[in-house]
Design a protein around this motif. Structure first.
Motif, PDB file in Angstrom:
ATOM      1  N   CYS A  95     -17.717  24.355 -18.618  1.00 38.00           N
ATOM      2  CA  CYS A  95     -17.043  25.149 -19.651  1.00 38.00           C
ATOM      3  C   CYS A  95     -16.609  26.473 -19.029  1.00 38.00           C
ATOM      4  O   CYS A  95     -17.395  27.106 -18.314  1.00 38.00           O
ATOM      5  CB  CYS A  95     -17.979  25.424 -20.816  1.00 38.00           C
ATOM      6  SG  CYS A  95     -18.632  23.926 -21.535  1.00 38.00           S
ATOM      7  N   TYR A  97     -24.367  17.500 -20.173  1.00 37.94           N
ATOM      8  CA  TYR A  97     -24.703  18.923 -20.043  1.00 37.94           C
ATOM      9  C   TYR A  97     -23.442  19.775 -20.093  1.00 37.94           C
ATOM     10  O   TYR A  97     -22.454  19.453 -19.438  1.00 37.94           O
ATOM     11  CB  TYR A  97     -25.413  19.190 -18.719  1.00 37.94           C
ATOM     12  CG  TYR A  97     -26.764  18.526 -18.621  1.00 37.94           C
ATOM     13  CD1 TYR A  97     -27.854  19.000 -19.351  1.00 37.94           C
ATOM     14  CD2 TYR A  97     -26.964  17.436 -17.791  1.00 37.94           C
ATOM     15  CE1 TYR A  97     -29.100  18.402 -19.264  1.00 37.94           C
ATOM     16  CE2 TYR A  97     -28.206  16.825 -17.696  1.00 37.94           C
ATOM     17  CZ  TYR A  97     -29.270  17.316 -18.439  1.00 37.94           C
ATOM     18  OH  TYR A  97     -30.498  16.718 -18.345  1.00 37.94           O
ATOM     19  N   HIS A  98     -23.493  20.847 -20.877  1.00 42.22           N
ATOM     20  CA  HIS A  98     -22.388  21.815 -20.909  1.00 42.22           C
ATOM     21  C   HIS A  98     -22.772  22.973 -19.994  1.00 42.22           C
ATOM     22  O   HIS A  98     -23.794  23.619 -20.221  1.00 42.22           O
ATOM     23  CB  HIS A  98     -22.143  22.315 -22.334  1.00 42.22           C
ATOM     24  CG  HIS A  98     -21.523  21.268 -23.208  1.00 42.22           C
ATOM     25  ND1 HIS A  98     -22.261  20.244 -23.754  1.00 42.22           N
ATOM     26  CD2 HIS A  98     -20.234  21.070 -23.595  1.00 42.22           C
ATOM     27  CE1 HIS A  98     -21.454  19.467 -24.462  1.00 42.22           C
ATOM     28  NE2 HIS A  98     -20.225  19.941 -24.376  1.00 42.22           N
ATOM     29  N   LEU A 141     -13.358  27.748 -23.573  1.00 37.38           N
ATOM     30  CA  LEU A 141     -14.036  28.370 -24.717  1.00 37.38           C
ATOM     31  C   LEU A 141     -13.325  29.682 -25.049  1.00 37.38           C
ATOM     32  O   LEU A 141     -13.208  30.552 -24.191  1.00 37.38           O
ATOM     33  CB  LEU A 141     -15.501  28.662 -24.378  1.00 37.38           C
ATOM     34  CG  LEU A 141     -16.368  27.465 -23.990  1.00 37.38           C
ATOM     35  CD1 LEU A 141     -17.739  27.938 -23.539  1.00 37.38           C
ATOM     36  CD2 LEU A 141     -16.525  26.502 -25.146  1.00 37.38           C
ATOM     37  N   CYS A 168     -27.446  25.762 -25.895  1.00 30.84           N
ATOM     38  CA  CYS A 168     -27.071  24.422 -25.421  1.00 30.84           C
ATOM     39  C   CYS A 168     -26.370  24.455 -24.066  1.00 30.84           C
ATOM     40  O   CYS A 168     -25.840  23.441 -23.627  1.00 30.84           O
ATOM     41  CB  CYS A 168     -26.182  23.741 -26.457  1.00 30.84           C
ATOM     42  SG  CYS A 168     -24.701  24.677 -26.826  1.00 30.84           S
ATOM     43  N   TYR A 169     -26.358  25.609 -23.393  1.00 29.97           N
ATOM     44  CA  TYR A 169     -25.631  25.722 -22.121  1.00 29.97           C
ATOM     45  C   TYR A 169     -26.570  25.898 -20.941  1.00 29.97           C
ATOM     46  O   TYR A 169     -27.679  26.412 -21.072  1.00 29.97           O
ATOM     47  CB  TYR A 169     -24.690  26.942 -22.150  1.00 29.97           C
ATOM     48  CG  TYR A 169     -23.586  26.865 -23.161  1.00 29.97           C
ATOM     49  CD1 TYR A 169     -22.550  25.949 -23.023  1.00 29.97           C
ATOM     50  CD2 TYR A 169     -23.568  27.728 -24.252  1.00 29.97           C
ATOM     51  CE1 TYR A 169     -21.525  25.885 -23.944  1.00 29.97           C
ATOM     52  CE2 TYR A 169     -22.544  27.670 -25.186  1.00 29.97           C
ATOM     53  CZ  TYR A 169     -21.523  26.748 -25.023  1.00 29.97           C
ATOM     54  OH  TYR A 169     -20.512  26.694 -25.937  1.00 29.97           O
ATOM     55  N   THR A 229     -14.834  30.242 -19.995  1.00 29.47           N
ATOM     56  CA  THR A 229     -14.439  31.124 -21.098  1.00 29.47           C
ATOM     57  C   THR A 229     -13.132  31.835 -20.747  1.00 29.47           C
ATOM     58  O   THR A 229     -12.737  31.889 -19.583  1.00 29.47           O
ATOM     59  CB  THR A 229     -15.533  32.174 -21.379  1.00 29.47           C
ATOM     60  OG1 THR A 229     -15.726  32.949 -20.202  1.00 29.47           O
ATOM     61  CG2 THR A 229     -16.837  31.540 -21.776  1.00 29.47           C
ATOM     62  N   CYS A 231     -21.652  15.894 -16.737  1.00 26.84           N
ATOM     63  CA  CYS A 231     -21.587  17.348 -16.903  1.00 26.84           C
ATOM     64  C   CYS A 231     -20.192  17.750 -17.351  1.00 26.84           C
ATOM     65  O   CYS A 231     -19.205  17.240 -16.828  1.00 26.84           O
ATOM     66  CB  CYS A 231     -21.910  18.049 -15.594  1.00 26.84           C
ATOM     67  SG  CYS A 231     -23.544  17.691 -14.999  1.00 26.84           S
ATOM     68  N   ILE A 232     -20.135  18.662 -18.302  1.00 30.60           N
ATOM     69  CA  ILE A 232     -18.853  19.215 -18.757  1.00 30.60           C
ATOM     70  C   ILE A 232     -18.835  20.694 -18.394  1.00 30.60           C
ATOM     71  O   ILE A 232     -19.532  21.503 -19.026  1.00 30.60           O
ATOM     72  CB  ILE A 232     -18.670  19.025 -20.286  1.00 30.60           C
ATOM     73  CG1 ILE A 232     -18.769  17.536 -20.659  1.00 30.60           C
ATOM     74  CG2 ILE A 232     -17.342  19.611 -20.741  1.00 30.60           C
ATOM     75  CD1 ILE A 232     -19.001  17.280 -22.126  1.00 30.60           C
ATOM     76  N   GLU A 283     -13.708  22.462 -19.995  1.00 27.41           N
ATOM     77  CA  GLU A 283     -13.548  22.776 -21.421  1.00 27.41           C
ATOM     78  C   GLU A 283     -13.317  24.273 -21.555  1.00 27.41           C
ATOM     79  O   GLU A 283     -14.067  25.074 -20.996  1.00 27.41           O
ATOM     80  CB  GLU A 283     -14.828  22.370 -22.164  1.00 27.41           C
ATOM     81  CG  GLU A 283     -14.685  22.385 -23.667  1.00 27.41           C
ATOM     82  CD  GLU A 283     -15.988  22.003 -24.350  1.00 27.41           C
ATOM     83  OE1 GLU A 283     -16.459  22.797 -25.184  1.00 27.41           O
ATOM     84  OE2 GLU A 283     -16.530  20.930 -24.037  1.00 27.41           O
ATOM     85  N   LEU A 321     -21.773  26.553 -18.330  1.00 27.29           N
ATOM     86  CA  LEU A 321     -20.912  27.745 -18.348  1.00 27.29           C
ATOM     87  C   LEU A 321     -20.696  28.216 -16.916  1.00 27.29           C
ATOM     88  O   LEU A 321     -21.663  28.544 -16.223  1.00 27.29           O
ATOM     89  CB  LEU A 321     -21.577  28.869 -19.144  1.00 27.29           C
ATOM     90  CG  LEU A 321     -21.381  28.891 -20.646  1.00 27.29           C
ATOM     91  CD1 LEU A 321     -22.176  30.018 -21.245  1.00 27.29           C
ATOM     92  CD2 LEU A 321     -19.933  29.058 -21.026  1.00 27.29           C
TER      93      LEU A 321
END
Length: 198
Positions: A101, A67-68, A132, A154-155, A103, A98-99, A130, A70
């Motif tokens: 992300c 899972y990505h 972004l 996809c988030y 921004t 889980c990743i 990660e 945010l």
């Protein structure tokens, strides 16, 4: 008995003659607008927002492990306050990899908070996160996150902000992760994806 005083009317405009009135000379008279006849064979254009192909009823086929997620600014701060390890607690919540992300604008918001939130900044710079890149101006993250999840379904959005949650609930197929009772919970996640129900 005296004469009854009549109250003066304020802001009364002078009655003006219409520009299309017959009493005006023909050359000064305003022309009536010519209506175009509609062509019945012409294709009618309507602007309809296209629904993403990944949604099948309430199921979002783009969601799946890993899972990505945010992450929002306040989510990091509240996680520190609740003494929760971000990545580990996410995995405990979703039972999958889980990743997180983050921004550029969220990173900018955390940097702006200054010395008091240096722990949050250190967590946000974790190599497991990660990054972004953002193309927009300024560091207002809410609009950026809403725009991202509208374009790419996809988030999962991790936030504690009521206003942002309200905006994301209007977008179909985007689950929200939040903090309650010193643990991470998730809402609007289909049953098949193994998300816990509280």
């Amino acid at each position: 008995q005296g004469k009854q005083k009549k109250a003066r009317k304020y802001a009364v405009m002078k009655r003006m003659i219409s520009l299309r009135d017959q009493r005006i000379n023909e050359k000064n008279r305003a022309k009536a607008p010519v209506r175009k006849k509609e062509d019945p064979s012409a294709i009618k254009e309507r602007e309809v927002p296209q629904h993403p192909s990944c949604l099948f009823f309430q199921y979002n086929t783009q969601l799946g492990p890993p899972y990505h997620i945010l992450v929002d600014t306040n989510f990091v701060n509240f996680s520190i306050k609740a003494k929760l390890d971000l990545v580990q607690s996410m995995m405990d919540c979703l039972y999958a990899k889980c990743i997180p992300c983050i921004t550029d604008c969220v990173m900018g918001e955390i940097e702006k908070l200054g010395q008091k939130y240096r722990v949050a900044l250190r967590i946000a710079k974790d190599p497991r996160f990660e990054r972004l890149p953002c193309m927009h101006k300024g560091t207002y993250a809410d609009d950026c996150l809403v725009q991202r999840v509208t374009q790419h379904k996809c988030y999962i959005v991790a936030t504690v902000d009521k206003e942002l949650k309200r905006r994301i609930r209007k977008i179909p197929g985007v689950p929200i992760m939040y903090i309650s009772r010193h643990r991470y919970n998730i809402e609007r996640m289909p049953d098949d994806y193994g998300a816990p129900r509280f």
